[in-house]
Design a protein around this motif. Sequence first.
Motif, PDB file in Angstrom:
ATOM      1  N   LEU A 154      -7.135  -3.965   9.523  1.00 53.79           N
ATOM      2  CA  LEU A 154      -7.380  -4.882   8.413  1.00 53.79           C
ATOM      3  C   LEU A 154      -7.723  -6.276   8.934  1.00 53.79           C
ATOM      4  CD1 LEU A 154      -7.523  -5.470   5.391  1.00 53.79           C
ATOM      5  CD2 LEU A 154      -5.037  -5.797   5.412  1.00 53.79           C
ATOM      6  N   LYS A 211     -12.358   3.907  -2.963  1.00 53.18           N
ATOM      7  CA  LYS A 211     -12.858   5.094  -2.261  1.00 53.18           C
ATOM      8  C   LYS A 211     -11.828   6.223  -2.333  1.00 53.18           C
ATOM      9  CE  LYS A 211     -14.404   6.717   2.206  1.00 53.18           C
ATOM     10  NZ  LYS A 211     -14.489   6.445   3.632  1.00 53.18           N
ATOM     11  N   LYS A 212     -10.560   5.886  -2.075  1.00 52.31           N
ATOM     12  CA  LYS A 212      -9.504   6.891  -2.101  1.00 52.31           C
ATOM     13  C   LYS A 212      -9.327   7.456  -3.510  1.00 52.31           C
ATOM     14  CE  LYS A 212      -4.798   7.645  -0.601  1.00 52.31           C
ATOM     15  NZ  LYS A 212      -3.615   7.073   0.017  1.00 52.31           N
ATOM     16  N   LEU A 228      -5.387   2.846   6.889  1.00 49.72           N
ATOM     17  CA  LEU A 228      -5.872   1.612   7.493  1.00 49.72           C
ATOM     18  C   LEU A 228      -4.675   0.847   8.057  1.00 49.72           C
ATOM     19  CD1 LEU A 228      -8.593  -0.009   7.719  1.00 49.72           C
ATOM     20  CD2 LEU A 228      -7.849  -1.256   5.696  1.00 49.72           C
ATOM     21  N   HIS A 230      -1.222   5.302   3.651  1.00 46.56           N
ATOM     22  CA  HIS A 230      -2.427   4.489   3.864  1.00 46.56           C
ATOM     23  C   HIS A 230      -2.866   4.628   5.316  1.00 46.56           C
ATOM     24  CE1 HIS A 230      -5.185   1.129   3.683  1.00 46.56           C
ATOM     25  NE2 HIS A 230      -4.967   1.042   2.388  1.00 46.56           N
ATOM     26  N   GLU A 232     -11.302  -6.022  10.372  1.00 47.43           N
ATOM     27  CA  GLU A 232     -12.312  -5.934   9.311  1.00 47.43           C
ATOM     28  C   GLU A 232     -12.468  -7.270   8.588  1.00 47.43           C
ATOM     29  OE1 GLU A 232     -12.697  -2.637   6.679  1.00 47.43           O
ATOM     30  OE2 GLU A 232     -11.832  -1.241   8.139  1.00 47.43           O
ATOM     31  N   GLN A 276       0.822  -1.197   0.000  1.00 45.26           N
ATOM     32  CA  GLN A 276       0.000   0.000   0.000  1.00 45.26           C
ATOM     33  C   GLN A 276       0.863   1.257   0.000  1.00 45.26           C
ATOM     34  OE1 GLN A 276      -3.369  -0.515  -0.396  1.00 45.26           O
ATOM     35  NE2 GLN A 276      -2.614  -2.611  -0.512  1.00 45.26           N
ATOM     36  N   ILE A 293     -11.180  -5.826   0.950  1.00 46.11           N
ATOM     37  CA  ILE A 293     -11.230  -4.654   1.827  1.00 46.11           C
ATOM     38  C   ILE A 293     -10.296  -3.570   1.306  1.00 46.11           C
ATOM     39  CG2 ILE A 293     -10.611  -3.810   4.140  1.00 46.11           C
ATOM     40  CD1 ILE A 293     -11.643  -6.641   5.143  1.00 46.11           C
ATOM     41  N   LEU A 294      -9.069  -3.963   0.940  1.00 49.45           N
ATOM     42  CA  LEU A 294      -8.099  -2.985   0.447  1.00 49.45           C
ATOM     43  C   LEU A 294      -8.495  -2.414  -0.909  1.00 49.45           C
ATOM     44  CD1 LEU A 294      -4.815  -4.690   1.644  1.00 49.45           C
ATOM     45  CD2 LEU A 294      -5.825  -2.567   2.516  1.00 49.45           C
ATOM     46  N   ASP A 313     -11.626  -2.045  -1.948  1.00 53.55           N
ATOM     47  CA  ASP A 313     -12.706  -1.107  -1.632  1.00 53.55           C
ATOM     48  C   ASP A 313     -12.136   0.208  -1.105  1.00 53.55           C
ATOM     49  OD1 ASP A 313     -14.577  -2.973  -2.423  1.00 53.55           O
ATOM     50  OD2 ASP A 313     -15.130  -3.568  -0.380  1.00 53.55           O
ATOM     51  N   TYR A 314     -11.138   0.099  -0.246  1.00 53.63           N
ATOM     52  CA  TYR A 314     -10.480   1.284   0.301  1.00 53.63           C
ATOM     53  C   TYR A 314      -9.814   2.081  -0.816  1.00 53.63           C
ATOM     54  CZ  TYR A 314      -7.332   4.105   3.166  1.00 53.63           C
ATOM     55  OH  TYR A 314      -6.658   5.147   3.751  1.00 53.63           O
ATOM     56  N   ALA A 323      -3.303   3.361  -5.431  1.00 56.37           N
ATOM     57  CA  ALA A 323      -4.696   2.920  -5.383  1.00 56.37           C
ATOM     58  C   ALA A 323      -5.215   2.550  -6.769  1.00 56.37           C
ATOM     59  CB  ALA A 323      -5.566   4.005  -4.756  1.00 56.37           C
TER      60      ALA A 323
END
Length: 191
Positions: free
Chosen positions: A54, A94-95, A49, A47, A57, A43, A87-88, A90-91, A121
């Motif tokens: 992680l 969003k970013k 998160l 980042h 989640e 990442q 999850i990553l 999706d993150y 990302a």
Amino acid sequence: MGKEGTTELLLRLKKGEEGIYDILYPVIYEELHQLAYAHMRRQEPDHTLSKTELVHETYLKMIDQTRIDFTDKSHFMAIASRCMRQILIDYARKKHAEKRGGKKKDKTYIDELFQNPKHKAEELINIDSALDKLEKLNERLAKVVEMRFFGEMTIHEVAETLDISESTVKRDWMKARGWLYKELKGRFKVD
């Protein structure tokens, strides 16, 4: 209750025993944390998160599923790795959406992506999209990439999880990388 092995706890989980996640989670926490570390190394440095977030989640995502179908501990960890990837991604989406409209940054070819520990990302989103496309063409190739690239599983671990030979995993890994290279080369520029 006596000290049980991970495999026994996973079998009890598979049978749907109530409350088993609460017993299993502390047992596999360290391995999940190591898996999260492998994912987080790729990442961006900024980042937000954390590895612990992680893991948590992932745990919540896995217990929300009505039935997790796995064959053994390696397969369970592969499922956890897939959850972390989702999850990553999706993150990252969003970013990326928040930064949309900004100047596009240069990207690298897929072979460099497999070696580069820091991914942007947008690159992760492109890889995820390409993996979804590959999964429709050849599900096993996509699983091999997911386990090797995102889960940092060894050839041996992938072979055990998918119940195929190590030589088949090596061939699949090479085929998948070649396919991804062709699929992504137009999206990435050489630095």
